[in-house]
Design a protein around this motif. Structure first.
Motif: not given
Lengths: 448, 448
Positions: A239-244, A257-266, A271-272, A286-289
């Motif tokens: 829902i984050i990425g759909l809204e964005a 470029v689409i960027i996010g931090c990755c722990g478990g990845g959700s 978002f991406a 580009r998708f940057v984790g």
């Protein structure tokens, strides 16, 4: 120009997006650790409700969001998409930087997007009680909130080092009515066995998962809930990425470029992934984790079947992993200290769609403080990683007019001790030595 | 039905509303404590910029919000107006309850509405440094944020009891680049004199104000900033009510009761005053200001000229007061522990437009926890007072279909220690004894 783009409640997406059917070469199935065969839905049904299992296995692209979930989302969603104009000026870049502000949720992060959905499906199927683990406390407080709002009991196993260092997280969970214990705890066989060997054990997410799973398996009417990694969690976070995406359309912008931090990845995946179909149709994105150097799952781990927990109770997931007995150092971004990465993110890395990068923590806190002084919001230590990633992209060539979008996954107001330590000069960078990673990778389960 | 009503950035009000010209029988002028004559603007100009002094004295109803201020507001404003449907159900009331969610600001409260404006006008007039006081820390963190974003230095005198109990507030201010000291401090004559007599002094807002004023008077390029009470602060906060009024129109609703918690009075006044013109034209609206039993400024104080600080450095303000040397007990709603009440609120109480009520803290925490379990957001202890007020109104007659609107002034995520104490049973109710109030009222300055 408007500083941000918002959506009305009636513009909130009505379905989540499931990227699984769109992943080139698909996902490998989870395996039963006893048989090494694909795990049966019946086995998973012991700890998960059917509503979530169907989502976990689904080949549908769009899955409707139940009205009751949308109504709770409506307290804070749709979240704003903000143009970081002040940060752009401070960097002297021609890049446009947008951030999706998930910190406006009641607990200050993106975690309730899945917590509310998980509590809802469990309640619908008559479950009365949920057990879960939490590392930094973001997920534990989100699930406590959702359980409290939907009238479910909730037991949270919180990694001891966070339990001791983050008293406010504990207080939040108790305020919502949840029961919280430090993990390893005397409440489970797994916990007792570890405490017997090492009474001062700091705990780890993999241990807390084992405890929560045992709790669900040994209590009536109790199911287990996981805050990241699994497909249904990524689905809810979409829902984050759909809204964005809607908001960027309103702004007349398209991300380079689409960027996010990755722990478990959700949070990053949620978002991406709504942009993945565009990518597959030939759009240049580009998708940057961004992950920490000290827990470099994607950049120094291996793509393999591995267990999600220390006691090897979970199905084996095909994912980037540092080994299920990998012990990450105690960096302050507790939410990024997990040995594995969501199978969806792992598959997109395998297909060279997601670019993983790793960063050191000092440059992340520096980025977080610059963000606080320009855009006003103090980011969670995890979120600082995404901001650092965005700054790297925006300053590589200051004159390149590109459009950067990152997920502001949460605020840092309950993690201020980390900033204290940074400002006092008590933090240092730490890159995990290759031999330690090799040692934990040597313990991966053998799959033929 | 939509859960909330939001406004787009281009629907944000472009002017603040100044209620002063609409107050029946007007305001009494502030007096110079040396001459007991109306204080001259020149004297105030020593610590305030002209832009704010003009607003303090203005007879204009609408004062334009500068573009630069609106752009910073745009990070989080307009804030959502949310229908508390889940709370309504839990109460079993036919009343509709709406809340204006000011907790989505970067520091989690309404305070930046004035902090950003104050920092802006100071910067525009060449001021390089601001000094201020803070009690609970909400105002100190908001001004630190605004100063950091606008490139000003900032020194915060923080009441010692909060300085020790709320380390995260301190960390926030430092992250924004501000300098924070416990008050009384060794940095001022006022502070040193108090510490000499009482080295372990817990401090009080009235002492911290004296220190911040002395700091501004004795440092180059330094002005003083106050987070509540004054007319220009109420003016800046009027954006809350102006937005809420638009949002209620969109919802097709009109409030029967408008509720807020009252410390210095600015959040409640900012929320309520845009409806005062309607009231004066004959609309039936009740304005309910909720204060704590332990610091009952409006319900047990006196309307009189009094000083805003302990050292009697401020002009004398005509306001409800418990006496400038009144020492409130250490209840957890630190933001409501002030001896005086904004002259604007005081005048509206005098005119019987605002109804003051006082409540005990235990029922406020109970209300806050019910709110967290129904609407998800954990309220600041101060905000719990407004929620308690709303619950009283909604449950007086469960079958009366009325429309209640309250200001959700801030979240409690940085004040979780207060909830810990409540949940552990360590808090008790406290009504200030009449003789203590009489004693401090006996020290009011004599004005002929």
């Amino acid at each position: 120009m408007n500083k941000k783009i918002i959506l009305r409640d009636d513009e909130m997406p009505t379905s989540w997006y499931n990227v699984v059917p769109d992943i080139p070469n698909g996902l490998q199935p989870p395996l039963d650790p006893e048989t090494m065969q694909p795990v049966s839905p019946e086995k998973l049904a012991a700890v998960f409700p059917m509503g979530l299992l169907e989502q976990e296995m689904s080949a549908e692209r769009l899955i409707p969001i139940p009205e009751e979930v949308r109504e709770i989302y409506g307290i804070w969603r749709p979240t704003p998409l903000v143009r970081a104009t002040n940060l752009e000026k401070a960097l002297g870049t021609k890049a446009k930087i947008f951030f999706k502000n998930e910190s406006v949720s009641p607990v200050g992060s993106h975690k309730p997007n899945s917590a509310v959905a998980q509590a809802y499906y469990n309640k619908r199927e008559g479950v009365k009680r949920l057990s879960t683990e939490t590392g930094a406390g973001q997920w534990g407080s989100a699930l406590s909130m959702a359980a409290g709002m939907l009238g479910l009991e909730c037991k949270v196993y919180m990694v001891r080092v966070s339990f001791d260092q983050k008293p406010y997280r504990k207080s939040m969970m108790k305020t919502y009515g949840a029961d919280v214990v430090a993990s390893p705890s005397p409440d489970t066989n797994v916990g007792r066995a570890i405490l017997e060997k090492d009474p001062g054990c700091n705990g780890a997410l993999g241990i807390a998962i084992s405890e929560a799973l045992e709790d669900a398996a040994t209590h009536d009417n109790t199911n287990y809930a996981l805050g990241s990694v699994l497909n249904h969690v990524v689905l809810h976070q979409s829902i984050i990425g759909l809204e964005a995406k809607k908001q960027m359309e309103i702004a007349g912008e398209y991300p380079d470029v689409i960027i996010g931090c990755c722990g478990g990845g959700s949070n990053f995946a949620g978002f991406a992934v709504p942009y993945v179909p565009d990518y597959l149709e030939g759009k240049k994105i580009r998708f940057v984790g961004v992950e920490p150097e000290s827990c470099p799952t994607m950049t120094a781990g291996r793509l393999a079947y591995d267990s999600g927990d220390v006691a090897m109770m979970t199905p084996l997931l095909y994912m980037y992993t540092l080994g299920h007995d990998f012990m990450p150092p105690g960096i302050h971004a507790g939410g990024l200290r997990y040995h594995g990465m969501a199978p969806i993110v792992s598959a997109l890395v395998r297909e060279n769609i997601i670019e993983p990068v790793s960063v050191h923590q000092l440059e992340c806190f520096e980025a977080g403080i610059l963000f606080a002084k320009t855009e006003g919001i103090i980011p969670a230590p995890e979120t600082c990683h995404a901001i650092r990633g965005a700054i790297v992209e925006a300053t590589r060539d200051l004159n390149e007019p590109k459009t950067i979008m990152f997920n502001f996954s949460g605020h840092g107001l309950i993690d201020m001790a980390a900033y204290d330590n940074y400002l006092a000069g008590n933090l240092h960078n730490y890159a995990m030595p290759e031999e330690e990673i090799a040692a934990s990778l040597a313990n991966l389960p053998t799959v033929k």
